[in-house]
Design an enzyme around this catalytic site. Structure first.
Site, short mmCIF file in Angstrom:
data_model
loop_
_atom_site.label_atom_id
_atom_site.label_comp_id
_atom_site.label_asym_id
_atom_site.label_seq_id
_atom_site.Cartn_x
_atom_site.Cartn_y
_atom_site.Cartn_z
N GLY A 66 -6.41 -6.29 2.18
CA GLY A 66 -5.02 -6.34 2.81
C GLY A 66 -4.55 -7.49 2.79
N GLY B 36 -12.70 -3.83 1.82
CA GLY B 36 -14.31 -3.47 1.88
C GLY B 36 -14.77 -2.47 0.61
N LYS C 100 -15.56 -13.47 9.33
CA LYS C 100 -17.12 -13.26 9.63
C LYS C 100 -18.01 -13.25 8.46
CE LYS C 100 -16.29 -11.03 14.07
NZ LYS C 100 -16.68 -9.37 14.77
N ARG D 56 0.80 -1.15 0.11
CA ARG D 56 -0.15 -0.19 -0.07
C ARG D 56 0.75 1.32 0.14
NH1 ARG D 56 -5.07 -1.57 3.91
NH2 ARG D 56 -6.38 -2.61 2.32
#
Length: 388
Positions: free
Chosen positions: A343, A366, A191, A34
């Site tokens: 990531g 996201g 999740k 990044r």
């Protein structure tokens, strides 16, 4: 929306919001993907001879409290080495920063400031006062309506999209408007709840939906198998069962037939391969097994479009990374178009040395998924409203 390439930056004070939320272990940056991604943006700004302020977040610290574990100071040193130019670090920037044309400063973690995540108006105004031009270049944060990514746009004298953000949006639009079939999506992570929307959206877009990590464990249990002490979400069981039993869905969710287990979560834990029916009550599922990896790899080899977000196991520990490695290699060898984001996904791509074999690598996780899901990205919408 206005883009950085549309503006004359010379002699201006520019504030660039980047995503420098990189993994740091024992004070060492373990993946600088990044950081390297923002170098072209900084190169453009340096050639324009403007005063450059860089803003970013790191982790999830408690707002209003300094925590050295989340400080951006190590990033300044690493960025200086990559640029071959001193990047000064500013810890206290709230009331203004002195920076001259040709200089670069990195501001301390915006999430130390109270109101950042709530998109506080007063904080947004303070940030806007720091510059003549605000450049939103952090695609990975474009889905967050925070002060430094969204609120500041309303109050900045001028706001535009940076080249990294623009490139991401252009590539995603091109990639997913009319994807070639068959389409395979690989979604890992801990999740189901955080990726439920995208899982449902992908189930209507793709031909195969391959699951890994804690998400897969939830689906394994929902299908009636014992998962021992493995990470999963009990509250998502009904939704997982509904997705598995939906006979009219357009996609298939391939079964996991074998797994790699351990008795505890540790880098020293011994890895054991078991068929899914053999998982014991004290086992932790930490990776897919070799037979499952072979099935998944075959599906991927036949795909024309591949979407990858998230590893399939605890790939940071080599003994639990063989599943992710196999999938990474299958994607790299595929002749189809491949897009990867997030990531952990970036870290896996680097670890298995397939950077040059992925068609499109997004710096976002996201935001990458929410774009695919069809949700508007707050930062992008704010830039469109700001306009010219």
């Amino acid at each position: 929306m206005l883009r950085m390439s549309d503006l004359d930056l010379s002699d201006k004070k520019v504030l660039i919001r980047e995503d420098l939320n990189v993994p740091i272990l024992n004070g060492e940056i373990t993946s600088d993907a990044r950081i390297r991604a923002i170098l072209p943006t900084l190169d453009i700004a340096l050639k324009a001879n403007c005063a450059i302020l860089i803003m970013s977040h790191m982790g999830r610290p408690t707002e209003g409290e300094y925590n050295s574990d989340y400080s951006l100071e190590p990033i300044a040193g690493h960025l200086s080495k990559l640029l071959g130019k001193e990047v000064n670090f500013i810890s206290d920037w709230y009331d203004g920063v002195e920076v001259t044309c040709g200089e670069i400063v990195l501001l301390e973690n915006v999430r130390f400031e109270v109101g950042e995540k709530k998109n506080d108006e007063a904080l947004s105004r303070k940030m806007a006062e720091l510059c003549d031009i605000f450049i939103m270049d952090a695609f990975a944060c474009a889905h967050r309506a925070h002060a430094s990514t969204c609120g500041i746009i309303d109050y900045a004298k001028m706001a535009c999209a940076g080249p990294l953000l623009s490139k991401e949006l252009d590539a995603l639009e091109l990639s997913f408007k009319e994807p070639k079939k068959p389409v395979v999506a690989i979604v890992g992570g801990s999740k189901v709840s955080t990726k439920l929307g995208v899982l449902k959206s992908l189930s209507g877009l793709v031909d195969y939906l391959i699951l890994g990590g804690g998400i897969a464990n939830t689906f394994i249990k929902a299908s009636g198998h014992n998962i021992g002490n493995s990470l999963h979400e009990e509250s998502m069981m009904n939704i997982a069962q509904s997705m598995l039993s939906d006979k009219v869905k357009s996609c298939q969710i391939p079964e996991i037939i074998d797994v790699v287990v351990a008795k505890e979560f540790s880098s020293q834990s011994k890895a054991n391969i078991k068929m899914i029916e053999e998982v014991a009550s004290d086992d932790l599922i930490l990776d897919i097994g070799p037979k499952t990896a072979e099935i998944f790899s075959k599906i991927i080899s036949q795909a024309q479009t591949i979407i990858w977000n998230g590893p399939l196991g605890v790939f940071e520990f080599d003994q639990f990374g063989l599943g992710t490695k196999a999938i990474a290699k299958a994607i790299a060898q595929s002749k189809g178009f491949s897009a990867a984001g997030g990531g952990d996904t970036l870290a896996a791509i680097e670890k298995y040395e397939i950077v040059d074999d992925i068609s499109y690598i997004s710096t976002g996780g996201g935001a990458f998924l929410e774009f695919i899901e069809g949700k508007p990205l707050p930062s992008v919408e704010a830039l469109k409203i700001k306009g010219y």
